[in-house]
Design a protein around this motif. Structure first.
Motif, PDB file in Angstrom:
ATOM      1  N   ALA A  25       0.956  -1.122   0.046  1.00  0.00           N
ATOM      2  CA  ALA A  25      -0.111  -0.059   0.083  1.00  0.00           C
ATOM      3  C   ALA A  25       0.728   1.256  -0.161  1.00  0.00           C
ATOM      4  CB  ALA A  25      -0.985  -0.074   1.193  1.00  0.00           C
ATOM      5  N   GLY A  30      -2.843   4.870  -2.655  1.00  0.00           N
ATOM      6  CA  GLY A  30      -4.442   4.396  -2.506  1.00  0.00           C
ATOM      7  C   GLY A  30      -4.912   4.204  -1.229  1.00  0.00           C
ATOM      8  N   GLN A  31      -5.969   4.059  -0.737  1.00  0.00           N
ATOM      9  CA  GLN A  31      -6.383   3.650   0.438  1.00  0.00           C
ATOM     10  C   GLN A  31      -6.770   2.337   0.479  1.00  0.00           C
ATOM     11  OE1 GLN A  31      -6.728   5.949   2.812  1.00  0.00           O
ATOM     12  NE2 GLN A  31      -5.685   7.390   1.741  1.00  0.00           N
ATOM     13  N   TRP A  32      -5.901   1.244   1.298  1.00  0.00           N
ATOM     14  CA  TRP A  32      -6.142  -0.094   1.340  1.00  0.00           C
ATOM     15  C   TRP A  32      -6.781  -0.486   2.563  1.00  0.00           C
ATOM     16  CZ3 TRP A  32      -3.261  -3.992  -1.478  1.00  0.00           C
ATOM     17  CH2 TRP A  32      -2.724  -3.521  -2.482  1.00  0.00           C
ATOM     18  N   ALA A  93      -6.441  -1.828  -3.795  1.00  0.00           N
ATOM     19  CA  ALA A  93      -7.029  -0.343  -4.041  1.00  0.00           C
ATOM     20  C   ALA A  93      -7.062  -0.110  -5.315  1.00  0.00           C
ATOM     21  CB  ALA A  93      -5.889   0.479  -3.332  1.00  0.00           C
TER      22      ALA A  93
END
Length: 456
Positions: A25, A30-32, A93
């Protein structure tokens, strides 16, 4: 190994799994949400629920990452067109971001929701089934999770593996895992395979009577706006374009070396011709390309994963190749040799802008990447020796004259450059690519027919 031992092993290894995900991540961005409630099976209600759509008993489809999300697009759209609510789950993500992009309208009207697939712990998978209560579950390609399938059986949720592919290595791995994988595959209610070879291996591994319905990737519809933009961009820059698409770990450096070597070769030949009074530079395309950079082909280098964009840029800088990044905007200057494709969701643009496409992921033993998308754009395709993830598709496309196989990046670049000089060969390969793609369409319709008893 039985499911109890599998679960104990998974719990013991979970900290390493979470550490790996956290590191990935960090590299990928990105938002994992590695430790979010969703990852442990808790259903999350949307912040706003549009009042004009009743979202109950959804069709649940799992598309683990970017490639599977793109592969699932035709089937998801067919379900949406039927007016069905859809739950789309992911593990990465990039997959979730692509789903959000592809189905933005359905998300905005409340017909499609996205969630993380829960970790394959018994409690998490049971919570997931209880929270969402799907009418059925569809797993794309080869996502087999023993506790998830056990929880679906306990909840009475019918499960299907669709557009399923199963390589010889997958079969060997399943055999090594013993009863846990055979039980999981045996618990599927429906198995829809891409090819007869996939169906045979799945049945050998324990899946119940697989049916061949084809590969959903043949039903993809390239975004018209991207295709038009790519073609307009290609016409505007006025240069021939070679795409090197979906490069994986270890492939960027040899491709960059091949591009650099090709440029040196053109320059040396130009020098020899310039020193030969009998030669006519006006009739020699290589000499003209070296003398006028704007006549040289432009290479598009497109890494598969965003975490490698900066590494590819560093390698281009170290090689001394003039390059620009797609994210910087604008058209490449005349002296630019490489455009680094550091954007997501624009593959249709890149292929539409190209005269030849080298589909990577196949020049290292990684199994290859999706060559179907390039063929859909009508682009002649070159692949490497390692295409076991698309074995039948690659072999069929080569036999149809749509795809050419080369042993290494240097040979692939040389073949692409040669094709640029042979209009007849390039046009024949382009027509063959499009015809081969169209010949294999229809997997979505066959899949929807097979799922009809579950869809109401």
């Amino acid at each position: 190994m039985n499911r109890c031992i599998y679960t104990l092993a998974l719990r013991a290894l979970a900290p390493l799994l979470w550490l790996w995900m956290a590191r990935r991540a960090k590299r990928a961005g990105g938002q994992w949400q590695v430790f979010s409630r969703e990852r442990f099976g808790h259903a999350i209600e949307p912040a706003l629920s549009p009042p004009d759509f009743s979202w109950t008993a959804p069709v649940w489809m799992h598309a683990v990452s970017l490639g599977e999300t793109r592969a699932a697009q035709p089937l998801v759209q067919a379900l949406l067109d039927r007016g069905l609510p859809v739950l789309l789950t992911h593990m990465t993500a990039t997959g979730r971001a692509e789903g959000q992009r592809l189905f933005a309208d359905a998300i905005s009207r409340g017909q499609l929701r996205q969630a993380w697939l829960p970790y394959d712990f018994p409690g998490a998978t049971r919570r997931f089934m209880q929270g969402y209560q799907p009418r059925c579950g569809l797993l794309i390609e080869r996502e087999i999770w023993p506790n998830l399938l056990a929880a679906a059986r306990q909840a009475g949720v019918p499960m299907a593996l669709v557009s399923a592919r199963y390589s010889a290595s997958s079969l060997r791995q399943a055999t090594r895992m013993g009863s846990v994988m055979r039980e999981a595959l045996g618990g599927l209610d429906l198995v829809l395979a891409q090819t007869a070879e996939d169906a045979g291996r799945l049945e050998q591994a324990g899946a119940p009577t697989p049916v061949v319905t084809g590969n959903l990737k043949f039903d993809l519809v390239l975004p018209a706006a991207q295709v038009q933009a790519g073609r307009e961009w290609r016409a505007r820059i006025g240069r021939q374009v070679i795409a090197i698409a979906s490069t994986r770990e270890g492939e960027d450096a040899p491709f960059i070396d091949a591009i650099k070597r090709a440029g040196k070769g053109a320059g040396q030949l130009a020098g020899q011709l310039a020193g030969n009074p009998a030669s006519d530079p006006a009739n020699n395309s290589v000499n003209n390309a070296a003398a006028n950079p704007a006549d040289a082909p432009l290479f598009l280098l497109i890494p598969r994963h965003p975490q490698r964009f900066d590494d590819a840029a560093r390698l281009l800088s170290e090689a001394g190749l003039p390059y620009v990044r797609r994210s910087a905007g604008g058209d490449p200057a005349a002296e630019t040799r490489v455009l680094l494709g550091d954007s997501l969701g624009e593959m249709a643009f890149y292929y539409a802008a190209s005269d030849v496409a080298v589909v990577a992921g196949s020049f290292a033993p990684l199994g290859g990447q999706n060559l179907i998308e390039a063929c859909a754009a009508g682009v002649p395709v070159i692949v490497g020796p390692h295409t076991f993830n698309f074995q039948q598709a690659a072999e069929d496309a080569i036999a149809a004259g749509a795809v050419m196989r080369k042993a290494d990046p240097a040979q692939a670049v040389d073949a692409a450059l040669a094709m640029l000089k042979d209009d007849a060969q390039r046009q024949d390969a382009s027509h063959a690519a499009r015809a081969w793609f169209e010949l294999h369409a229809g997997a979505t319709r066959r899949t929807m027919d097979a799922l009809a008893p579950w869809l109401g």
